[in-house]
Design an enzyme around this catalytic site. Structure first.
Site, mmCIF file in Angstrom:
data_model
loop_
_atom_site.group_PDB
_atom_site.id
_atom_site.type_symbol
_atom_site.label_atom_id
_atom_site.label_comp_id
_atom_site.label_asym_id
_atom_site.label_seq_id
_atom_site.Cartn_x
_atom_site.Cartn_y
_atom_site.Cartn_z
ATOM 1 N N SER A 168 0.840 -1.192 0.000
ATOM 2 C CA SER A 168 0.000 0.000 0.000
ATOM 3 C C SER A 168 0.885 1.257 0.000
ATOM 4 O O SER A 168 1.746 1.381 -0.877
ATOM 5 C CB SER A 168 -0.940 -0.036 1.209
ATOM 6 O OG SER A 168 -1.948 0.925 1.090
ATOM 7 N N ASP A 334 -8.617 -6.675 -4.522
ATOM 8 C CA ASP A 334 -8.219 -5.349 -4.025
ATOM 9 C C ASP A 334 -8.778 -4.293 -4.968
ATOM 10 O O ASP A 334 -8.266 -4.085 -6.057
ATOM 11 C CB ASP A 334 -6.688 -5.274 -3.963
ATOM 12 C CG ASP A 334 -6.189 -3.943 -3.416
ATOM 13 O OD1 ASP A 334 -7.001 -3.021 -3.199
ATOM 14 O OD2 ASP A 334 -4.962 -3.839 -3.194
ATOM 15 N N HIS A 367 -7.917 -5.223 -0.181
ATOM 16 C CA HIS A 367 -6.617 -4.549 -0.081
ATOM 17 C C HIS A 367 -5.801 -5.069 1.101
ATOM 18 O O HIS A 367 -4.586 -5.198 1.022
ATOM 19 C CB HIS A 367 -6.860 -3.042 0.046
ATOM 20 C CG HIS A 367 -5.604 -2.233 0.101
ATOM 21 N ND1 HIS A 367 -4.674 -2.251 -0.922
ATOM 22 C CD2 HIS A 367 -5.120 -1.390 1.035
ATOM 23 C CE1 HIS A 367 -3.671 -1.428 -0.608
ATOM 24 N NE2 HIS A 367 -3.918 -0.905 0.566
#
Lengths: 394, 394
Positions: A168, A334, A367
């Site tokens: 991320s 995601d 995610h």
């Protein structure tokens, strides 16, 4: 090199407005002669990074791995968290026998600049005023975070990193590392990341910031001086963000439409559904460990991130001439950092002639999959790390 | 029958705490002898629905179409909105020559029970106390909304509806109409809807409700009595919801990462990006036309909706024996009410032996596509309506 002992700083401790100022980790301090040159034009000094290390640096100093944390992560990768008491955020990935094997590698993770777990950020004391920086703290970028980490690694005697890894926002830092310091990065592993924050992601972040700023206890960012905390606003921001970290299928599997402790609706605004109760808990616990202004700063850093824009609009130019080897990973479910974003990175790396492998992991966890137990992810990462280690002769 | 003249009610107007109590539309009032029997067990009386009509009811009373509005919609489908001055929310769909052709059909739309544009809701006056209902208003369900509409249609002399149509929450009402009053529905057109609210959608709604309730000006729901309005909290709720109504590709096309009125970031928390400015505008304008408690009630109604659960857990049983003809429509980029939800409805209708057509419209506009200019949607809807009209001989 083994991990240095934590350094106490009674001055800092005295001035601390919250627990973030007393990091239960190592701290690297940089004085007025070592400013952090920031994208906004500020030369920040003095400043500090709080960090953790795991494993031992070898004699050749060739086995260092830098782990970069995500938005609300911190340096406590693989040890119990000093505030929550919970295991570190990536114990699945970092530790003895894990893909980032602390029996073989020297793993470092620093709280980002702008953070709230001991690195200089808006909750830190502004030396010019003696009060918390608040919104007077200069705006931070992903590149600033990376510059700060580079100075930390030099301080630790590590010029060449075996690997930089993160998911991320951590993956954004990995890409920035490879672009800014290509000669210092042997291997790069950006996971569930992108080379620029999308309009939708900026939108979700802006909603979270507005939730914080709507809380009267935010006090225009001066809540620490005024003895307040925008708990409700920050909790709402966290709840909203948390929904985006999960997939609909994960939510359906975990919670579905099940009621909380009963079989039927209460016909009220209580947390009727399990998902409501879960989200409220996420919000409440988050505010105990995170500073609201740091939340504004770090989300803003992600929004500003656009690696192509830093290189004349062409992403491939960010990696031109790189000799780093890349391993890019995404997850099928995601939707916040969808596979298409990783593919764009891979295409740019290919165009730049870089060595790159790409894996899209089949997962329904959204995610947050990169933080969870995903055997395919571990296997793929371990394969890449072991291959890179063999190539580097470690 | 032509549209009746608006009815003034000076008593109601005097007691009104906000503009919602003075609907610039028709109002059907139901006295203590005509209670609305609600799912929560309350017999609500007196109560009222504010509604609009377009076109003329034919002599056989066979050409009535009920349009059901979405979460933040209202009865002003095809006329300028009395508060915002903007065109009605479905002028593309309802009007002369439109799919719901007001030259041929008598179109009715009522503000839902629990709403704030003149139908009885939490901002209305509780006759037992003389104060606004606030959170003492009974919780509303989609089925309650439909029961209220059925009483309105009977009041208007329409026992058999040619068609019930609506998108999103409006589509939920369409499905409920078909399940609850199958003999009164000739044709049903649920668009971008589902037969139950998903865990992810409940989660997003809960974040919005928490944003409202976190605003100290919400005053535990008693803001109208105390002369306050939770504007900031409701604006945050609207901003967050608005992101879910659009697709990432629509956001990218409309806003991308473009800065607002400049070429570079300000390194501040101003609305740097166009998407931020747009969202803030959405939040600010919404609070001028919508009541915060109504937002809580109507989102809750959607969360509670689970048509299968109302029929022993089997969705097909909701439609068993129906003679209505159905037209189900979804949009490829709608991630809030994805096509899979519509497919589940179609499968249930097929299992129940119903007549059903299904179209997935190719669109990059996300959930809001049903409100926007989508020629394929218009063509498909017009084909269905014209075919149904021919079958009914009108």
């Amino acid at each position: 090199m083994t991990a240095p002992a934590p350094i106490a700083d009674s001055t800092l401790a005295r001035e601390a407005r919250n627990q973030a100022d007393e990091p239960q980790s190592h701290v690297a301090r940089f004085g007025r002669d070592e400013p952090l040159m920031m994208d906004c034009g500020t030369a920040l000094a003095p400043w500090q990074l709080a960090y953790q290390t795991y494993g031992t640096l070898n004699a050749d100093r060739t086995n260092a791995i830098l782990v970069c944390h995500a938005l609300t992560g911190d340096q406590h990768v693989a040890n119990d968290h000093p505030v929550t008491g919970k295991p570190g955020w990536w114990t699945s990935f970092v530790g003895p026998g894990r893909p980032l094997d602390t029996d073989r590698f020297f793993v470092v993770c620093a709280n980002v600049i702008g953070g709230c777990m001991g690195s200089t950020g808006p909750a830190s004391t502004n030396p010019d005023t003696g009060a918390p920086w608040g919104l007077d703290f200069p705006l931070v970028t992903i590149r600033d975070m990376v510059r700060a980490q580079a100075m930390l690694m030099s301080r630790l005697g590590v010029e060449d990193l075996f690997c930089v890894a993160g998911g991320s926002m951590g993956g954004m830092q990995v890409l920035e590392w490879a672009a800014l310091y290509p000669h210092r990065v042997f291997a790069a592993m950006p996971i569930a990341a992108s080379a620029r924050h999308s309009a939708q992601n900026i939108a979700f972040h802006e909603v979270g910031r507005q939730a914080v700023m709507a809380d009267p206890d935010w006090r225009g960012g001066r809540y620490l001086e005024e003895g307040a905390r925008p708990r409700k606003g920050l909790a709402v921001a966290r709840m909203g963000a948390h929904v985006t970290y999960l997939s609909e299928s994960a939510l359906h599997r975990k919670f579905g439409r099940r009621f909380q402790g009963r079989d039927a609706p209460t016909f009220s605004f209580d947390a009727d559904f399990q998902i409501e109760s879960y989200l409220r808990h996420q919000g409440i616990t988050f505010v105990e460990r995170f500073d609201a202004n740091s939340y504004l700063y770090v989300t803003r850093a992600m929004d500003y991130f656009d690696l192509a824009d830093e290189h004349g609009g062409k992403l491939a130019d960010a990696f031109r001439g790189t000799r780093s080897r890349f391993f890019v990973m995404s997850f099928t479910s995601d939707w916040l950092f969808p596979t298409e974003e990783s593919r764009a990175v891979v295409r740019a790396l290919n165009a730049a002639g870089a060595s790159v492998s790409f894996v899209e992991v089949e997962s329904d966890k959204g995610h947050d999959a990169f933080l969870l137990d995903e055997p395919d992810m571990f296997a793929a990462a371990k394969g890449f790390i072991d291959g890179a280690a063999a190539a580097r002769g470690i």
